[in-house]
Scaffold this motif. Sequence first.
Motif, mmCIF file in Angstrom:
data_model
loop_
_atom_site.group_PDB
_atom_site.id
_atom_site.type_symbol
_atom_site.label_atom_id
_atom_site.label_comp_id
_atom_site.label_asym_id
_atom_site.label_seq_id
_atom_site.Cartn_x
_atom_site.Cartn_y
_atom_site.Cartn_z
ATOM 1 N N SER A 162 44.772 41.149 25.309
ATOM 2 C CA SER A 162 46.219 41.175 25.138
ATOM 3 C C SER A 162 46.892 39.946 25.736
ATOM 4 O O SER A 162 48.114 39.818 25.687
ATOM 5 N N VAL A 214 36.175 41.809 35.382
ATOM 6 C CA VAL A 214 35.671 42.076 34.031
ATOM 7 C C VAL A 214 34.407 42.929 34.128
ATOM 8 O O VAL A 214 34.289 43.986 33.497
ATOM 9 N N MET A 229 43.922 38.594 34.464
ATOM 10 C CA MET A 229 43.091 39.441 35.312
ATOM 11 C C MET A 229 42.947 38.713 36.639
ATOM 12 O O MET A 229 42.399 37.608 36.701
ATOM 13 N N GLN A 284 41.651 36.321 31.169
ATOM 14 C CA GLN A 284 42.711 37.040 30.465
ATOM 15 C C GLN A 284 42.058 38.054 29.530
ATOM 16 O O GLN A 284 41.005 37.771 28.927
ATOM 17 N N ASN A 285 42.679 39.218 29.426
ATOM 18 C CA ASN A 285 42.121 40.204 28.501
ATOM 19 C C ASN A 285 42.595 39.912 27.077
ATOM 20 O O ASN A 285 43.311 38.928 26.840
ATOM 21 N N ASN A 327 34.667 46.643 35.143
ATOM 22 C CA ASN A 327 35.253 47.570 34.176
ATOM 23 C C ASN A 327 34.438 47.731 32.903
ATOM 24 O O ASN A 327 34.913 48.350 31.936
#
Length: 372
Positions: free
Chosen positions: A16, A78, A20, A13-14, A81
């Motif tokens: 926010s 992850v 993902m 999870q990012n 990016n």
Amino acid sequence: MNQFSKDYLVVAQNASGRNMNVPLYRFKGRESGPKVYIQSSIHGAEVQGNVVIYHLIQLLKHTAIRGEIILVPNCNPVGTNIKAGEYTLGRFDPVNGTNWNRGYYYDESLVQAFAQGVKEGDSLDEVKSRFRDEVKQRLDEKLSQTWGLGLAHRLNLKLQQLAFDADYVIDIHNGPVSTRHIYVPEYAKASATLFNIPHVIFIPNQFAGALDEATFCPWWTLQNLLSEKFQRDIQFNVEAFTLEMGSQEVISFEDGKFDAVSVMSYLNNKGALIDADYQPADMRRVSVKLANYKILYTQQGGIVEYLVAPGEEVKKGQPLARVLNVDELENARATYEIAAPCDLITILHFPSASVLSGTQLYKCFTEYERLT
């Protein structure tokens, strides 16, 4: 022809709190057979494997299979990016510095304890099923532990849950600036010529943290323990490989199709395909033991011109690189050459012309031999 489905696996999870996801492409055949797991891009800059998987999907749409084939492109969104300017810095978890390909699980004591409980009359299929359940239970326990896990470790264990169900595991990577090469466990030497890959590294049947080792080490250890226990040869026919499909940060659809056909050749020879004519190419292959896969480090820093492309054979004393020293441009010390310390084949080199002392300049095959 085959049953096809597409799912998604939540790998992180990012900040926010949004999931993902990575796509899982599954092909199931009408006949029983082996299970295959193929992933790519565990390191963010190593993107060519996604093209290979694209071509595999196109080929599998028109090729009947036995068993099941699971394909997981871009398995580490992850890492993909993590950018710094034009470059992808996706080799390490940015939070704690962990290599994305070193957090898989292996516990030799678990294998030893399991082997003690296997009885003479147990079928190999039954033993394989029970062993997979045992290992996946341990993976579940680790993923749910109270104190949690680092990002890379958690990602690895989720992928390992999928991979450990498979009989054949292929993890697709890329080097910095690299030619094709493959890591093959010593017990699976017979499979080295089933891929259309010219450079083969034979690695010990030992765990060093990577996915291929986390797959084959438990099975290799278990079959050895049971062979000794029952005084007969026991083979589980589980294999795993790391395939290095050229250079990172670039893709080629033409090369991707070639490598997809290479993978299909391996799968065909392992009985995963029905009425297919994929066969390994008649090509020159050379092999080396891991101990003879050497790293040439730089003694001094400078600006480097690479004189030898990956895959080229080089004689002792032949120049590998020319170095420019910007502090000495007015005199004879402005440039010097780095020579090959022995006869070798260059496999990959550092991607940048700006080089610090102690940099891994080239990785090379030494004391290599023709593979037949």
